[in-house]
Design a protein around this motif. Structure first.
Motif, PDB file in Angstrom:
ATOM      1  N   ARG A   1      59.283  14.669  10.520  1.00 35.75           N
ATOM      2  CA  ARG A   1      58.790  15.861   9.816  1.00 35.75           C
ATOM      3  C   ARG A   1      59.638  17.082  10.168  1.00 35.75           C
ATOM      4  NH1 ARG A   1      53.726  16.807  13.987  1.00 35.75           N
ATOM      5  NH2 ARG A   1      54.972  16.073  15.714  1.00 35.75           N
ATOM      6  N   PHE A   2      60.485  16.958  11.196  1.00 33.79           N
ATOM      7  CA  PHE A   2      61.279  18.071  11.678  1.00 33.79           C
ATOM      8  C   PHE A   2      62.659  18.088  11.053  1.00 33.79           C
ATOM      9  CE2 PHE A   2      58.916  18.048  16.030  1.00 33.79           C
ATOM     10  CZ  PHE A   2      57.805  18.617  15.438  1.00 33.79           C
ATOM     11  N   GLU A   3      63.244  19.274  11.009  1.00 35.33           N
ATOM     12  CA  GLU A   3      64.621  19.476  10.566  1.00 35.33           C
ATOM     13  C   GLU A   3      65.373  20.197  11.668  1.00 35.33           C
ATOM     14  OE1 GLU A   3      66.088  18.314   7.874  1.00 35.33           O
ATOM     15  OE2 GLU A   3      64.212  17.407   7.189  1.00 35.33           O
TER      16      GLU A   3
ATOM     17  N   VAL B   1      51.338  23.386  24.712  1.00 39.02           N
ATOM     18  CA  VAL B   1      50.659  23.258  23.421  1.00 39.02           C
ATOM     19  C   VAL B   1      49.508  22.274  23.611  1.00 39.02           C
ATOM     20  CG1 VAL B   1      50.908  22.727  20.971  1.00 39.02           C
ATOM     21  CG2 VAL B   1      52.847  23.690  22.235  1.00 39.02           C
ATOM     22  N   ARG B   2      48.284  22.771  23.463  1.00 40.33           N
ATOM     23  CA  ARG B   2      47.085  22.008  23.819  1.00 40.33           C
ATOM     24  C   ARG B   2      46.654  20.982  22.770  1.00 40.33           C
ATOM     25  NH1 ARG B   2      42.433  25.566  24.890  1.00 40.33           N
ATOM     26  NH2 ARG B   2      41.612  23.739  25.983  1.00 40.33           N
ATOM     27  N   GLY B   3      47.145  21.058  21.571  1.00 35.69           N
ATOM     28  CA  GLY B   3      46.775  20.078  20.546  1.00 35.69           C
ATOM     29  C   GLY B   3      45.347  20.225  20.060  1.00 35.69           C
ATOM     30  N   LEU B   4      44.885  21.461  19.942  1.00 32.26           N
ATOM     31  CA  LEU B   4      43.518  21.739  19.483  1.00 32.26           C
ATOM     32  C   LEU B   4      43.558  22.659  18.263  1.00 32.26           C
ATOM     33  CD1 LEU B   4      41.834  22.358  22.972  1.00 32.26           C
ATOM     34  CD2 LEU B   4      41.603  20.327  21.515  1.00 32.26           C
ATOM     35  N   PRO B   5      43.768  22.105  17.072  1.00 30.81           N
ATOM     36  CA  PRO B   5      43.934  22.946  15.883  1.00 30.81           C
ATOM     37  C   PRO B   5      42.712  23.795  15.521  1.00 30.81           C
ATOM     38  CG  PRO B   5      43.826  20.621  15.284  1.00 30.81           C
ATOM     39  CD  PRO B   5      43.872  20.691  16.777  1.00 30.81           C
ATOM     40  N   ASN B   6      41.532  23.397  15.923  1.00 33.26           N
ATOM     41  CA  ASN B   6      40.327  24.153  15.564  1.00 33.26           C
ATOM     42  C   ASN B   6      39.854  25.096  16.655  1.00 33.26           C
ATOM     43  OD1 ASN B   6      40.187  22.850  13.040  1.00 33.26           O
ATOM     44  ND2 ASN B   6      39.209  21.085  13.987  1.00 33.26           N
ATOM     45  N   GLU B   7      40.559  25.132  17.768  1.00 34.43           N
ATOM     46  CA  GLU B   7      40.172  25.998  18.885  1.00 34.43           C
ATOM     47  C   GLU B   7      40.682  27.412  18.641  1.00 34.43           C
ATOM     48  OE1 GLU B   7      38.261  27.127  22.093  1.00 34.43           O
ATOM     49  OE2 GLU B   7      38.309  24.977  21.655  1.00 34.43           O
TER      50      GLU B   7
ATOM     51  N   HIS C   1      47.460  25.371  19.265  1.00 32.32           N
ATOM     52  CA  HIS C   1      48.010  24.488  18.230  1.00 32.32           C
ATOM     53  C   HIS C   1      49.173  25.195  17.535  1.00 32.32           C
ATOM     54  CE1 HIS C   1      48.109  21.512  15.030  1.00 32.32           C
ATOM     55  NE2 HIS C   1      48.102  22.486  14.155  1.00 32.32           N
ATOM     56  N   PHE C   2      50.153  24.413  17.113  1.00 30.14           N
ATOM     57  CA  PHE C   2      51.262  24.907  16.305  1.00 30.14           C
ATOM     58  C   PHE C   2      51.309  24.118  15.007  1.00 30.14           C
ATOM     59  CE2 PHE C   2      54.387  26.621  19.698  1.00 30.14           C
ATOM     60  CZ  PHE C   2      54.128  27.928  19.331  1.00 30.14           C
ATOM     61  N   PRO C   3      51.518  24.783  13.870  1.00 33.52           N
ATOM     62  CA  PRO C   3      51.838  24.016  12.659  1.00 33.52           C
ATOM     63  C   PRO C   3      53.205  23.362  12.838  1.00 33.52           C
ATOM     64  CG  PRO C   3      51.802  26.397  12.206  1.00 33.52           C
ATOM     65  CD  PRO C   3      51.433  26.209  13.643  1.00 33.52           C
ATOM     66  N   ALA C   4      53.493  22.360  12.024  1.00 35.58           N
ATOM     67  CA  ALA C   4      54.707  21.551  12.200  1.00 35.58           C
ATOM     68  C   ALA C   4      55.978  22.384  12.261  1.00 35.58           C
ATOM     69  CB  ALA C   4      54.808  20.508  11.095  1.00 35.58           C
ATOM     70  N   ASN C   5      56.123  23.400  11.407  1.00 34.91           N
ATOM     71  CA  ASN C   5      57.367  24.181  11.396  1.00 34.91           C
ATOM     72  C   ASN C   5      57.560  24.959  12.695  1.00 34.91           C
ATOM     73  OD1 ASN C   5      55.244  25.967  10.677  1.00 34.91           O
ATOM     74  ND2 ASN C   5      56.668  27.326   9.649  1.00 34.91           N
ATOM     75  N   GLU C   6      56.476  25.460  13.289  1.00 40.57           N
ATOM     76  CA  GLU C   6      56.588  26.184  14.561  1.00 40.57           C
ATOM     77  C   GLU C   6      56.806  25.215  15.725  1.00 40.57           C
ATOM     78  OE1 GLU C   6      53.818  29.452  15.230  1.00 40.57           O
ATOM     79  OE2 GLU C   6      53.396  29.428  13.072  1.00 40.57           O
ATOM     80  N   LEU C   7      56.179  24.045  15.654  1.00 44.52           N
ATOM     81  CA  LEU C   7      56.397  23.038  16.688  1.00 44.52           C
ATOM     82  C   LEU C   7      57.840  22.541  16.648  1.00 44.52           C
ATOM     83  CD1 LEU C   7      54.959  21.516  18.974  1.00 44.52           C
ATOM     84  CD2 LEU C   7      54.407  19.727  17.308  1.00 44.52           C
ATOM     85  N   ASN C   8      58.387  22.383  15.452  1.00 48.51           N
ATOM     86  CA  ASN C   8      59.790  22.012  15.271  1.00 48.51           C
ATOM     87  C   ASN C   8      60.693  22.997  16.014  1.00 48.51           C
ATOM     88  OD1 ASN C   8      62.237  20.960  14.195  1.00 48.51           O
ATOM     89  ND2 ASN C   8      62.045  22.224  12.377  1.00 48.51           N
ATOM     90  N   LYS C   9      60.471  24.278  15.778  1.00 46.87           N
ATOM     91  CA  LYS C   9      61.290  25.309  16.424  1.00 46.87           C
ATOM     92  C   LYS C   9      61.106  25.279  17.943  1.00 46.87           C
ATOM     93  CE  LYS C   9      62.304  30.241  16.351  1.00 46.87           C
ATOM     94  NZ  LYS C   9      61.953  31.542  15.781  1.00 46.87           N
ATOM     95  N   ALA C  10      59.853  25.159  18.394  1.00 42.85           N
ATOM     96  CA  ALA C  10      59.572  25.144  19.832  1.00 42.85           C
ATOM     97  C   ALA C  10      60.226  23.943  20.516  1.00 42.85           C
ATOM     98  CB  ALA C  10      58.061  25.142  20.070  1.00 42.85           C
ATOM     99  N   PHE C  11      60.189  22.765  19.855  1.00 43.02           N
ATOM    100  CA  PHE C  11      60.868  21.593  20.416  1.00 43.02           C
ATOM    101  C   PHE C  11      62.348  21.899  20.616  1.00 43.02           C
ATOM    102  CE2 PHE C  11      58.653  17.254  20.038  1.00 43.02           C
ATOM    103  CZ  PHE C  11      57.408  17.776  20.342  1.00 43.02           C
ATOM    104  N   GLN C  12      62.961  22.520  19.632  1.00 48.31           N
ATOM    105  CA  GLN C  12      64.399  22.782  19.697  1.00 48.31           C
ATOM    106  C   GLN C  12      64.745  23.890  20.679  1.00 48.31           C
ATOM    107  OE1 GLN C  12      66.559  22.367  15.871  1.00 48.31           O
ATOM    108  NE2 GLN C  12      64.535  21.820  15.053  1.00 48.31           N
ATOM    109  N   GLN C  13      63.765  24.729  21.015  1.00 51.60           N
ATOM    110  CA  GLN C  13      63.978  25.793  21.994  1.00 51.60           C
ATOM    111  C   GLN C  13      63.752  25.314  23.420  1.00 51.60           C
ATOM    112  OE1 GLN C  13      61.077  28.511  20.293  1.00 51.60           O
ATOM    113  NE2 GLN C  13      62.718  29.936  19.757  1.00 51.60           N
TER     114      GLN C  13
END
Length: 180
Positions: free
Chosen positions: A42-44, A87-93, A109-121
């Motif tokens: 899902r990441f670019e 990143v706690r993995g709690l989208p409803n918290e 929680h991070f949406p996929a696009n922000e998690l993508n960036k955070a992984f790369q950082q």
């Protein structure tokens, strides 16, 4: 195999040679209609992303194991130095969890696009060994410590398999040590 044989093709998200999933995707007696379509994510890959975090810790999975893993990590965070994204993995918290260590940034929680960036950082990722996460890590070329969810045999297998292939390091949840 009974159901797979009914279709023209069965797409498998892995490579035919040197696959990521070992026996999970490469059975000896696989049906002839199996088609390996390569790993996908899902990441670019983003250009010119500077490193911001020494460690990104991504907690996920079913309860109660998600919370057990989180508590183990939280108990160790006070003595860890470096810039850490947790990143706690709690989208409803909606309420943030406090942390006394000022070098730790906690996100529910991070949406996929922000998690993508955070992984790369991040220099290194600590996460579960789910196959989607594994494909994301491989696509981004990230170093990671995989922590399989106890009782999820496919994650336990993947973590061992990928450590044996020297793709990632793996450790059981009850043996995680951030210092090590």
């Amino acid at each position: 195999y009974h159901f797979i044989k009914k279709y023209k093709h069965c797409w498998v998200p892995d490579w035919n040679e040197n696959g990521l999933a070992g026996d999970l995707s490469h059975q000896e007696n696989k049906p002839s209609n199996v088609l390996y379509i390569g790993a996908f994510s899902r990441f670019e890959i983003l250009k010119d992303i500077p490193q911001k975090y020494d460690i990104l810790i991504s907690i996920s999975g079913p309860e109660p194991q998600r919370t057990i893993f989180e508590k183990r990590i939280l108990s160790q965070l006070q003595s860890i130095h470096g810039n850490i994204l947790f990143v706690r993995g709690l989208p409803n918290e909606t309420e943030n969890l406090p942390c006394d260590n000022k070098s730790v940034n906690m996100i529910n929680h991070f949406p996929a696009n922000e998690l993508n960036k955070a992984f790369q950082q991040s220099k290194i990722i600590i996460s579960r060994s789910g196959y989607t996460t594994v494909m994301d890590l491989v696509k981004l070329g990230k170093n990671a410590v995989l922590v399989p969810t106890p009782g999820q045999t496919e994650q336990e297998y993947l973590a061992r398999y990928l450590m044996d292939k020297k793709f990632f390091y793996s450790v059981e949840q009850d043996k995680v040590s951030l210092k090590e």
